[in-house]
Design an enzyme around this catalytic site. Sequence first.
Site, PDB file in Angstrom:
ATOM      1  N   GLU A 502       0.794  -1.226   0.004  1.00  0.00           N
ATOM      2  CA  GLU A 502      -0.113   0.109   0.107  1.00  0.00           C
ATOM      3  C   GLU A 502       0.870   1.345  -0.074  1.00  0.00           C
ATOM      4  O   GLU A 502       0.431   2.459  -0.718  1.00  0.00           O
ATOM      5  CB  GLU A 502      -0.843  -0.092   1.294  1.00  0.00           C
ATOM      6  CG  GLU A 502      -1.937   1.217   1.369  1.00  0.00           C
ATOM      7  CD  GLU A 502      -2.824   1.138   0.170  1.00  0.00           C
ATOM      8  OE1 GLU A 502      -3.791   1.975   0.032  1.00  0.00           O
ATOM      9  OE2 GLU A 502      -3.053   0.207  -0.516  1.00  0.00           O
ATOM     10  N   THR A 613     -11.473   8.116 -12.704  1.00  0.00           N
ATOM     11  CA  THR A 613     -10.552   7.379 -11.909  1.00  0.00           C
ATOM     12  C   THR A 613     -10.935   6.341 -11.533  1.00  0.00           C
ATOM     13  O   THR A 613     -10.357   5.640 -10.783  1.00  0.00           O
ATOM     14  CB  THR A 613     -10.501   8.717 -10.575  1.00  0.00           C
ATOM     15  OG1 THR A 613      -9.138   8.343  -9.960  1.00  0.00           O
ATOM     16  CG2 THR A 613     -11.602   8.528  -9.622  1.00  0.00           C
TER      17      THR A 613
END
EC number: 3.2.1.113
Length: 633
Positions: A502, A613
């Site tokens: 992440e 997006t």
Amino acid sequence: MLMRKVPVFVPASPWGLRLPQKFLFLLFLSGLVTLCFGALFLLPNSSRLKRLFLAPRTQQPGLEVVAEVAGHPLAREQESPPNPAPAVPAPGEDDASSQANARRRKGWLRRTHPTGTREMATAARSSGSAALRPQEPSIPFSFDFHAFQSRLRHPVQGTRADESKEPQSLVRAQREKIKEMMQFAWQSYKRYAMGKNELRPLTKDGYEGSMFGGLSGATIIDSLDTLYLMELQDEFQEAKAWVEENFHLNVSGEASLFEVNIRYIGGLLSAFYLTGEEVFRIKAIKLGEKLLPAFNTPTGIPKGVVNFKSSSNRSWGWAMAGSSSILAEFGSLHLEFLHLTELSGNQVFAEKVRNIRKVLRKIDKPFGLYPNFLSPVSGNWMQHHVSVGGLGDSFYEYLIKSWLMSAKTDVEAKDMYYEALEAIETHLLNVSPGGLTYIAEWRGGILDHKMGHLACFSGGMIALGAEDAKEEKRARYRELAAQITKTCHESYARSDTKLGPEAFWFNSGREAVATQLSESYYILRPEVVESYMYLWRQTHDPIYREWGWEVVTALEKYCRTEAGFSGIQDVYSSIPNHDNKQQTFFLAETLKYLYLLFSEDDVLSLEDWVFNTEAHPLPVNHSDSPGRGGGQL
């Protein structure tokens, strides 16, 4: 003529009645007529009498024409209940749109019909059941779908390559594998979680969450365009049928403005533009109206959360103690809201996002940078934290894509993008001792030398915008895009699973790796393969397909379970510990970008489409032909 017996000396009338008797008779008769007409027209529940005396109205099925007079809002369309029943107003349905309807354009507007053989066949198949459920109410419309299709420069699904060429045969096999992964992900969701927002593959059930205010089926709507693109026709029809029959907007929870916009509205808009199916347009516009209360602030900068029941809004509690709106959230509405205006004729959507631009243009930017937190009350920055990753990311993406979607006429968006990119290059760009280029985070002049997975979209963004930069900058930006994408690949290559964490750091001699377990997870994110796709289309360097195939292999090995795909909690462990969630964006983005990476360039050509997006394709405004209905994109 038979005459009635009358007293002597009193002449009889021709009807055998005296004058007073005639008066009483006429009075009785007039009262009877009044009573009948009163029952027919004035009393409630008189439909049976009306059917006896009045001819029934006829209505052409599938055609609803609406006239609007200036100053008179259109009648609200009501959400159909799950089962056939008389339509009733949905709780809270009117609140968000009362101000919007009054601004719709004047004139006679029409409904569209299915376009193309595939859509006509679908309409024919569904005609038998159409009478059994209420028809989706029409929304005033002047968008010419046929004219729109004629302006596209490439077929949506591209032209077929020469299948006799061996390299193409290999690429085709890779593409088919990715298609199989999508089919498996969809079938698993359908089997265990149909109608829920997400699949939990380990427990084989569905998950709703609290981001969407009670809306359901997020995976379905996020998957529509991917299923269509991959020509999974049966699966697409399943998804479309669910939207028609089960996707209802009469919900009353609190929803994320950003997430509902990019997933639901983006998914519905792209499904409409790909197919011309009216249901997607209607649902997108009605849902867009429900988001409008988020903009009820002194500055017009929307707050992050909208309450569908009360039409109130609030900021996230974690965003500067509930006092701030988030740059990536209010900055990632422009593409979708312009298309809502395009498809509805309602200028309020475009006005809302243009006002956001106006506020951002006026406010001072520290060193030309855009901090992540802005007060929707005062219009001032609340903290000087700048990131191209989470909290800031898609704001920059939507600037360059607004320029491209406008067919390069939105000069304001272009100027804002290149000014911001120069500030990022000056203040955030770094090269590690090992030669890896990365974009750090900035906190009041102090750098955090890390990148989030979310920031890895930036390689593709910079590549996408390189062509329109100043001539002396173009080569530099192409090289920068390649270097950032290489760094993000290294974050994958340096893990045991070949999947990226992440977040990853550049300090203490460690580069492109996570430094703590809380940043070591992978949740099926798309940003790295997104950049591979853009770099492939720009350069056709085979390394990007090689890297993409590494991701496919790793997903199959570590994320595929018996009942779907799952994220993993530690990319540095070769024994996966799954997080039990098949994210909606895995189907919307990750698999779509991988499929496009192994497709020809004219499949969803970048000449015709930009991706929001959430990877939902929205069309470029090729306005060289007549027929557009809304405002300028």
